[in-house]
Enzyme design. Sequence first.
Site, PDB file in Angstrom:
ATOM      1  N   ASP A 120       0.830  -1.226   0.000  1.00  0.00           N
ATOM      2  CA  ASP A 120       0.000   0.000   0.000  1.00  0.00           C
ATOM      3  C   ASP A 120       0.857   1.266   0.000  1.00  0.00           C
ATOM      4  O   ASP A 120       0.623   2.183  -0.792  1.00  0.00           O
ATOM      5  CB  ASP A 120      -1.057   0.007   1.129  1.00  0.00           C
ATOM      6  CG  ASP A 120      -0.511  -0.009   2.545  1.00  0.00           C
ATOM      7  OD1 ASP A 120       0.686  -0.314   2.728  1.00  0.00           O
ATOM      8  OD2 ASP A 120      -1.293   0.283   3.473  1.00  0.00           O
ATOM      9  N   GLY A 123      -3.450  -6.244  17.954  1.00  0.00           N
ATOM     10  CA  GLY A 123      -2.063  -6.489  17.545  1.00  0.00           C
ATOM     11  C   GLY A 123      -1.878  -7.821  16.861  1.00  0.00           C
ATOM     12  O   GLY A 123      -0.788  -8.375  16.846  1.00  0.00           O
ATOM     13  N   ALA A 124      -2.950  -8.361  16.272  1.00  0.00           N
ATOM     14  CA  ALA A 124      -2.857  -9.687  15.650  1.00  0.00           C
ATOM     15  C   ALA A 124      -2.884  -9.599  14.136  1.00  0.00           C
ATOM     16  O   ALA A 124      -3.081 -10.591  13.450  1.00  0.00           O
ATOM     17  CB  ALA A 124      -3.990 -10.588  16.157  1.00  0.00           C
ATOM     18  N   GLY A 125      -2.696  -8.398  13.605  1.00  0.00           N
ATOM     19  CA  GLY A 125      -2.649  -8.268  12.145  1.00  0.00           C
ATOM     20  C   GLY A 125      -4.020  -8.286  11.500  1.00  0.00           C
ATOM     21  O   GLY A 125      -4.138  -8.473  10.294  1.00  0.00           O
ATOM     22  N   SER A 127      -6.202  -5.739  12.001  1.00  0.00           N
ATOM     23  CA  SER A 127      -6.558  -4.335  11.975  1.00  0.00           C
ATOM     24  C   SER A 127      -7.644  -3.914  12.946  1.00  0.00           C
ATOM     25  O   SER A 127      -8.664  -3.326  12.584  1.00  0.00           O
ATOM     26  CB  SER A 127      -6.934  -3.880  10.558  1.00  0.00           C
ATOM     27  OG  SER A 127      -6.804  -2.485  10.536  1.00  0.00           O
ATOM     28  N   SER A 128      -7.382  -4.228  14.209  1.00  0.00           N
ATOM     29  CA  SER A 128      -8.287  -3.737  15.249  1.00  0.00           C
ATOM     30  C   SER A 128      -8.283  -2.210  15.234  1.00  0.00           C
ATOM     31  O   SER A 128      -9.280  -1.576  15.593  1.00  0.00           O
ATOM     32  CB  SER A 128      -7.863  -4.265  16.624  1.00  0.00           C
ATOM     33  OG  SER A 128      -6.501  -3.989  16.842  1.00  0.00           O
ATOM     34  N   ASP A 171      -5.874  -0.645   5.421  1.00  0.00           N
ATOM     35  CA  ASP A 171      -6.863  -1.098   6.398  1.00  0.00           C
ATOM     36  C   ASP A 171      -8.133  -0.254   6.333  1.00  0.00           C
ATOM     37  O   ASP A 171      -9.250  -0.780   6.389  1.00  0.00           O
ATOM     38  CB  ASP A 171      -6.261  -1.021   7.805  1.00  0.00           C
ATOM     39  CG  ASP A 171      -4.939  -1.751   7.884  1.00  0.00           C
ATOM     40  OD1 ASP A 171      -4.718  -2.648   7.055  1.00  0.00           O
ATOM     41  OD2 ASP A 171      -4.123  -1.411   8.757  1.00  0.00           O
ATOM     42  N   TYR A 182       8.508  -2.163  10.939  1.00  0.00           N
ATOM     43  CA  TYR A 182       7.643  -1.602   9.886  1.00  0.00           C
ATOM     44  C   TYR A 182       8.200  -0.266   9.399  1.00  0.00           C
ATOM     45  O   TYR A 182       8.259   0.008   8.202  1.00  0.00           O
ATOM     46  CB  TYR A 182       6.228  -1.433  10.468  1.00  0.00           C
ATOM     47  CG  TYR A 182       5.181  -0.960   9.480  1.00  0.00           C
ATOM     48  CD1 TYR A 182       4.441  -1.878   8.734  1.00  0.00           C
ATOM     49  CD2 TYR A 182       4.931   0.406   9.289  1.00  0.00           C
ATOM     50  CE1 TYR A 182       3.482  -1.437   7.825  1.00  0.00           C
ATOM     51  CE2 TYR A 182       3.982   0.840   8.389  1.00  0.00           C
ATOM     52  CZ  TYR A 182       3.256  -0.085   7.667  1.00  0.00           C
ATOM     53  OH  TYR A 182       2.315   0.352   6.771  1.00  0.00           O
TER      54      TYR A 182
END
Length: 355
Positions: free
Chosen positions: A39, A118-120, A122-123, A168, A218
């Site tokens: 992205d 934090g689990a990928g 996109s909370s 996201d 990142y």
Amino acid sequence: MCALSSIAVVRTYPGIAESATRVEARGPGRVNLIGEHTDYNGGLALPFAIARGVTVTAEAVGGDSVAVEALDLGESDEFAYANPARETGWKAFARGIVAELGVTSGARLEIQGDLPHGAGLSSSAALSAALALALLGLEGRDMGGLELARLCARVENEWVGSPTGLLDQLAVLFAREGEALRIDFQTLELSHVPLDLGDWTLATLDSGVTHDNATSGYIDRREECERACELLGIESLREAVEADVARLPEPLDRRVRYVLEENARVDTAVAALTRGDLFELGRLLDASHAGLRDLYEVSTPEVERTVAAMADAGAVGARIVGGGFGGAVLGLFRPGARLPEDALVAEPGPPARLV
Ligand code: GLA
């Protein structure tokens, strides 16, 4: 490109245009099927919204402050809506959304969700979208979907401090139930791709390592991609070509090779989905993971163990999803497969909405 329906960026949120005294908004999580770390490189991605997400209930209460309760965490916050002071964690999202929307009335908000942090998955986009929709709903204001996606991304970048892209936010605001969303980040063209899995299952398994895009590698990856663009004299890696790879020093050559290959895999995945070839989709997930591990280098030993657990359970393909350096692994399973015990089925769901 295949039989896809392209959509103009015209969706309006929440689309009710009348104020209310109490509203409930839902922001879904997302799984990125393929197209990771593309992205912010002007590339391609193919996410879909999932049924799990975050719900925000908002009540108009008058006064000059916004009170927020995070029910799952047992924490609360209260601040003046006119000029909220900076905070960290989930509070930064609430304060940032209130400030960026320019809220002009007092409110009480309750946040509750069923999405691991934090689990990928996109909370953070789920939370920002739900907060924004609830506040817009209370004030009877509408906003274009792209403007809202950019506003939510600005909150994540400037208030939370994570230099993330637009993947996201576009996924949670523009996805459609039962479909993946092909995003071209160079043109912002969005196309819906039917996600017809039949009796096959997509599931995620947490690696147990919480990732944080504000502190993890990142940021290093983003900087490396910017450096590669500078050296090549291009605006974004979307303009890079195969011959450029050899002109770059280590490890920038590997980073660029990965991005070129991952962009190509997105359209190969779209073609595989269009003809219902889920074995090919599995192969692409494996290839994407190999690139993320060996060329882009965002995997960890825990993630590798999680990928192996998916493969042992019979996944036809598995890969790390999200920002990397921890988080979740996505696996594709044939009908009747026995998923690892802690795996969460990634059920495609509707986009952000007022409930
Ligand atoms: C995180 C970021 C996204 C994207 C992915 C990697 O989820 O929020 O913008 O960069 O990582 O594809």
